[in-house]
Design a protein around this motif. Structure first.
Motif, PDB file in Angstrom:
ATOM      1  N   GLY A  78       0.810  -1.211   0.000  1.00  0.00           N
ATOM      2  CA  GLY A  78       0.000   0.000   0.000  1.00  0.00           C
ATOM      3  C   GLY A  78       0.840   1.256   0.000  1.00  0.00           C
ATOM      4  N   ASP A  79       0.165   2.373   0.234  1.00  0.00           N
ATOM      5  CA  ASP A  79       0.837   3.671   0.203  1.00  0.00           C
ATOM      6  C   ASP A  79       1.294   4.069   1.603  1.00  0.00           C
ATOM      7  OD1 ASP A  79      -1.523   4.389   1.496  1.00  0.00           O
ATOM      8  OD2 ASP A  79      -2.457   5.165  -0.317  1.00  0.00           O
ATOM      9  N   SER A  80       1.425   5.378   1.844  1.00  0.00           N
ATOM     10  CA  SER A  80       1.950   5.851   3.127  1.00  0.00           C
ATOM     11  C   SER A  80       1.037   5.496   4.299  1.00  0.00           C
ATOM     12  CB  SER A  80       2.181   7.370   3.078  1.00  0.00           C
ATOM     13  OG  SER A  80       1.003   8.046   2.678  1.00  0.00           O
ATOM     14  N   SER A  81      -0.270   5.390   4.056  1.00  0.00           N
ATOM     15  CA  SER A  81      -1.174   4.977   5.135  1.00  0.00           C
ATOM     16  C   SER A  81      -0.882   3.538   5.562  1.00  0.00           C
ATOM     17  CB  SER A  81      -2.633   5.106   4.689  1.00  0.00           C
ATOM     18  OG  SER A  81      -2.989   6.455   4.474  1.00  0.00           O
ATOM     19  N   MET A  82      -0.566   2.688   4.607  1.00  0.00           N
ATOM     20  CA  MET A  82      -0.201   1.321   4.936  1.00  0.00           C
ATOM     21  C   MET A  82       1.159   1.269   5.613  1.00  0.00           C
ATOM     22  SD  MET A  82      -1.320  -1.760   4.952  1.00  0.00           S
ATOM     23  CE  MET A  82      -2.661  -1.859   3.760  1.00  0.00           C
ATOM     24  N   ARG A  83       2.046   2.179   5.242  1.00  0.00           N
ATOM     25  CA  ARG A  83       3.339   2.255   5.927  1.00  0.00           C
ATOM     26  C   ARG A  83       3.141   2.567   7.404  1.00  0.00           C
ATOM     27  NH1 ARG A  83       5.736   6.646   7.195  1.00  0.00           N
ATOM     28  NH2 ARG A  83       4.777   7.884   5.540  1.00  0.00           N
ATOM     29  N   LEU A  84       2.230   3.474   7.716  1.00  0.00           N
ATOM     30  CA  LEU A  84       1.930   3.780   9.109  1.00  0.00           C
ATOM     31  C   LEU A  84       1.376   2.555   9.826  1.00  0.00           C
ATOM     32  CD1 LEU A  84       0.252   7.301   8.760  1.00  0.00           C
ATOM     33  CD2 LEU A  84       2.577   6.799   9.520  1.00  0.00           C
ATOM     34  N   GLN A  85       0.570   1.774   9.135  1.00  0.00           N
ATOM     35  CA  GLN A  85       0.010   0.559   9.734  1.00  0.00           C
ATOM     36  C   GLN A  85       1.108  -0.465   9.998  1.00  0.00           C
ATOM     37  OE1 GLN A  85      -3.561  -0.867   7.822  1.00  0.00           O
ATOM     38  NE2 GLN A  85      -3.374  -2.906   8.716  1.00  0.00           N
ATOM     39  N   GLY A 284      -4.806   9.155  12.706  1.00  0.00           N
ATOM     40  CA  GLY A 284      -4.000   9.215  13.918  1.00  0.00           C
ATOM     41  C   GLY A 284      -3.713   7.842  14.494  1.00  0.00           C
ATOM     42  N   VAL A 285      -2.983   7.841  15.594  1.00  0.00           N
ATOM     43  CA  VAL A 285      -2.452   6.597  16.138  1.00  0.00           C
ATOM     44  C   VAL A 285      -3.549   5.650  16.614  1.00  0.00           C
ATOM     45  CG1 VAL A 285      -2.157   7.573  18.453  1.00  0.00           C
ATOM     46  CG2 VAL A 285      -0.761   5.622  17.742  1.00  0.00           C
ATOM     47  N   GLU A 286      -4.672   6.175  17.118  1.00  0.00           N
ATOM     48  CA  GLU A 286      -5.722   5.290  17.632  1.00  0.00           C
ATOM     49  C   GLU A 286      -6.348   4.457  16.512  1.00  0.00           C
ATOM     50  OE1 GLU A 286      -8.594   7.297  19.980  1.00  0.00           O
ATOM     51  OE2 GLU A 286      -7.133   8.182  21.336  1.00  0.00           O
ATOM     52  N   VAL A 287      -6.610   5.090  15.386  1.00  0.00           N
ATOM     53  CA  VAL A 287      -7.203   4.381  14.256  1.00  0.00           C
ATOM     54  C   VAL A 287      -6.203   3.387  13.672  1.00  0.00           C
ATOM     55  CG1 VAL A 287      -8.139   4.624  11.920  1.00  0.00           C
ATOM     56  CG2 VAL A 287      -8.776   6.266  13.700  1.00  0.00           C
ATOM     57  N   ILE A 288      -4.982   3.838  13.454  1.00  0.00           N
ATOM     58  CA  ILE A 288      -3.952   2.966  12.878  1.00  0.00           C
ATOM     59  C   ILE A 288      -3.666   1.797  13.815  1.00  0.00           C
ATOM     60  CG2 ILE A 288      -1.541   2.826  12.169  1.00  0.00           C
ATOM     61  CD1 ILE A 288      -3.297   4.279  10.184  1.00  0.00           C
ATOM     62  N   ASP A 289      -3.631   2.063  15.118  1.00  0.00           N
ATOM     63  CA  ASP A 289      -3.374   0.986  16.082  1.00  0.00           C
ATOM     64  C   ASP A 289      -4.484  -0.058  16.055  1.00  0.00           C
ATOM     65  OD1 ASP A 289      -2.102  -0.203  18.580  1.00  0.00           O
ATOM     66  OD2 ASP A 289      -4.071   0.363  19.354  1.00  0.00           O
ATOM     67  N   ALA A 290      -5.724   0.388  15.933  1.00  0.00           N
ATOM     68  CA  ALA A 290      -6.841  -0.557  15.865  1.00  0.00           C
ATOM     69  C   ALA A 290      -6.718  -1.451  14.631  1.00  0.00           C
ATOM     70  CB  ALA A 290      -8.169   0.194  15.847  1.00  0.00           C
ATOM     71  N   LEU A 291      -6.339  -0.877  13.493  1.00  0.00           N
ATOM     72  CA  LEU A 291      -6.161  -1.665  12.278  1.00  0.00           C
ATOM     73  C   LEU A 291      -5.023  -2.674  12.440  1.00  0.00           C
ATOM     74  CD1 LEU A 291      -6.567   1.157   9.595  1.00  0.00           C
ATOM     75  CD2 LEU A 291      -8.162  -0.712  10.052  1.00  0.00           C
ATOM     76  N   SER A 292      -3.968  -2.272  13.131  1.00  0.00           N
ATOM     77  CA  SER A 292      -2.838  -3.182  13.358  1.00  0.00           C
ATOM     78  C   SER A 292      -3.237  -4.326  14.273  1.00  0.00           C
ATOM     79  CB  SER A 292      -1.662  -2.411  13.963  1.00  0.00           C
ATOM     80  OG  SER A 292      -1.229  -1.393  13.095  1.00  0.00           O
ATOM     81  N   ARG A 293      -4.045  -4.029  15.286  1.00  0.00           N
ATOM     82  CA  ARG A 293      -4.483  -5.083  16.203  1.00  0.00           C
ATOM     83  C   ARG A 293      -5.427  -6.063  15.508  1.00  0.00           C
ATOM     84  NH1 ARG A 293      -7.418  -2.857  20.213  1.00  0.00           N
ATOM     85  NH2 ARG A 293      -7.193  -0.667  19.611  1.00  0.00           N
ATOM     86  N   VAL A 294      -6.245  -5.561  14.591  1.00  0.00           N
ATOM     87  CA  VAL A 294      -7.092  -6.453  13.801  1.00  0.00           C
ATOM     88  C   VAL A 294      -6.216  -7.392  12.973  1.00  0.00           C
ATOM     89  CG1 VAL A 294      -8.702  -6.570  11.866  1.00  0.00           C
ATOM     90  CG2 VAL A 294      -9.075  -4.909  13.689  1.00  0.00           C
ATOM     91  N   THR A 295      -5.173  -6.845  12.368  1.00  0.00           N
ATOM     92  CA  THR A 295      -4.259  -7.657  11.564  1.00  0.00           C
ATOM     93  C   THR A 295      -3.593  -8.726  12.405  1.00  0.00           C
ATOM     94  OG1 THR A 295      -3.798  -5.781  10.088  1.00  0.00           O
ATOM     95  CG2 THR A 295      -2.218  -7.595  10.082  1.00  0.00           C
ATOM     96  N   LEU A 296      -3.073  -8.337  13.562  1.00  0.00           N
ATOM     97  CA  LEU A 296      -2.414  -9.298  14.438  1.00  0.00           C
ATOM     98  C   LEU A 296      -3.401 -10.366  14.909  1.00  0.00           C
ATOM     99  CD1 LEU A 296       0.030 -10.281  16.031  1.00  0.00           C
ATOM    100  CD2 LEU A 296      -0.570  -8.652  17.842  1.00  0.00           C
ATOM    101  N   MET A 297      -4.611  -9.963  15.237  1.00  0.00           N
ATOM    102  CA  MET A 297      -5.611 -10.911  15.712  1.00  0.00           C
ATOM    103  C   MET A 297      -5.963 -11.929  14.623  1.00  0.00           C
ATOM    104  SD  MET A 297      -9.307 -10.196  17.522  1.00  0.00           S
ATOM    105  CE  MET A 297     -10.134  -9.684  16.024  1.00  0.00           C
ATOM    106  N   LEU A 298      -6.080 -11.485  13.387  1.00  0.00           N
ATOM    107  CA  LEU A 298      -6.384 -12.408  12.293  1.00  0.00           C
ATOM    108  C   LEU A 298      -5.247 -13.409  12.081  1.00  0.00           C
ATOM    109  CD1 LEU A 298      -8.025 -10.021   9.665  1.00  0.00           C
ATOM    110  CD2 LEU A 298      -9.128 -11.874  10.919  1.00  0.00           C
ATOM    111  N   ILE A 299      -4.017 -12.937  12.236  1.00  0.00           N
ATOM    112  CA  ILE A 299      -2.871 -13.838  12.108  1.00  0.00           C
ATOM    113  C   ILE A 299      -2.889 -14.874  13.219  1.00  0.00           C
ATOM    114  CG2 ILE A 299      -0.345 -13.972  12.237  1.00  0.00           C
ATOM    115  CD1 ILE A 299      -0.274 -11.208  10.900  1.00  0.00           C
ATOM    116  N   LEU A 300      -3.128 -14.420  14.453  1.00  0.00           N
ATOM    117  CA  LEU A 300      -3.163 -15.341  15.586  1.00  0.00           C
ATOM    118  C   LEU A 300      -4.335 -16.318  15.469  1.00  0.00           C
ATOM    119  CD1 LEU A 300      -2.330 -12.886  18.524  1.00  0.00           C
ATOM    120  CD2 LEU A 300      -0.794 -14.489  17.379  1.00  0.00           C
TER     121      LEU A 300
END
Length: 338
Positions: A78-85, A284-300
């Protein structure tokens, strides 16, 4: 407001940041427990002194050679938004032993959108497949904001003309949404056959908020074209959803980024001088963090469902206490004392 929702209880709760970072009595990270359960990594270190990320002081950990790497490879496209994720994802796992040995992340940059970067993205994914042939891959991808800008925005006409010269392809006779649909469809079909445990489309976040001037100076005389608005982002997401559901149904998961970010115009990236810039599309960090936690949860959930349910950190016990609490409250009784 013209919407009707139905809810199906699934007993599914988003992995919290604290839960992701919590260690059990043996001082092991949830990711380390997961990978040990699946046989990807050795058992976590026993309780005692030592670096939480590296285990006992006497233990030396090194990553296997690329061709022999059998760990988890998370590929963000992805682009810079995905880089933040991706950067936020690192914060969740950086204190685990796995992040040094059996967990690898890579960013495939999609700056300038699908028209310019689709051939590059496919080439890079092929390289990663050959570089780490034994890895257990997860792909998280998005392409939307740059496509809107490069294909549709009147403010990017000069860049669009240059893109056509570089690619030696004319798109002047085609609608920008139709072009996105064709390019996105081609990429999705490719990813549906890519060797990965899961391929996840993260829908485009609600860029270019039109309401609420939070943390930056918005000149009253500045106009905002439709192509740079949340409405246009929503339209592109509808196209993406339709392509995935009709062309590769069941092969690609979808994680929402739009409705998660739409209510947060107050929570976007802003600069020191509060100028209009990337913060209009960088959440911001709250939204990006939530997306990252969703990603980690799906992997787990994919690799080690039982570890995520408990894994030695009291997850099952906590769920039982919460269930008891709900029963007592619904009956008008007192909450259980702990």
């Amino acid at each position: 407001i013209g919407l009707k929702f139905s809810y199906t209880p699934a007993e599914c709760t988003l992995l919290s940041y604290a839960r992701a970072q919590k260690y059990d009595a043996a001082r092991s990270h949830v990711v380390d427990r997961c990978l040990a359960e699946t046989g990807i990594a050795p058992p976590p270190p026993s309780a005692g002194k030592g670096n939480l990320a590296l285990g006992p002081e006497s233990e030396v950990v090194t990553r296997a050679a690329d061709k022999d790497f059998t760990g988890v490879h998370v590929i963000f496209v992805g682009d810079s938004s995905m880089r933040l994720q991706e950067e936020s994802f690192h914060l969740l796992v950086k204190r685990s032993r796995a992040s040094k040995v059996t967990l690898l992340t890579t960013l495939v940059d999609m700056k300038r959108g699908l028209f310019r970067k689709l051939p590059y993205a496919v080439k890079e994914l092929q390289k990663l497949r050959k570089k780490y042939p034994k890895a257990r891959r997860f792909v998280v991808f998005n392409s939307g904001l740059h496509d809107i800008d490069r294909l549709c925005s009147s403010e990017m006409r000069a860049a669009r003309d240059n893109d056509q010269k570089v690619m030696n392809v004319s798109i002047a006779e085609h609608g920008c949404v139709d072009i996105y649909q064709e390019l996105f469809g081609g990429f999705v079909r490719y990813l549906s056959h890519y060797p990965a445990e899961r391929v996840i489309f993260r829908s485009t976040t609600a860029g270019w908020m039109k309401y609420g001037n939070y943390g930056f100076s918005w000149p009253t005389e500045k106009l905002q074209p439709f192509s740079r608005s949340t409405h246009f982002t929503h339209r592109m997401n509808e196209v993406a959803y339709d392509v995935i559901s009709t062309q590769v149904e069941g092969k690609i998961d979808v994680v929402d980024g739009y409705w998660l970010s739409l209510p947060r115009p107050d929570h976007t990236e802003f600069g020191i001088e509060s100028k209009i810039g990337k913060h209009l599309v960088h959440m911001g960090v709250e939204v990006i963090d939530a997306l990252s936690r969703v990603t980690l949860m799906l992997i787990l959930r994919t690799l080690c469902d039982s570890t995520l349910n408990d894994g030695g950190d009291g997850g099952v016990a906590a769920a039982a206490k919460m269930a008891e609490y709900r029963r007592n409250v619904l009956r008008g009784g007192e909450a259980p004392r702990t």
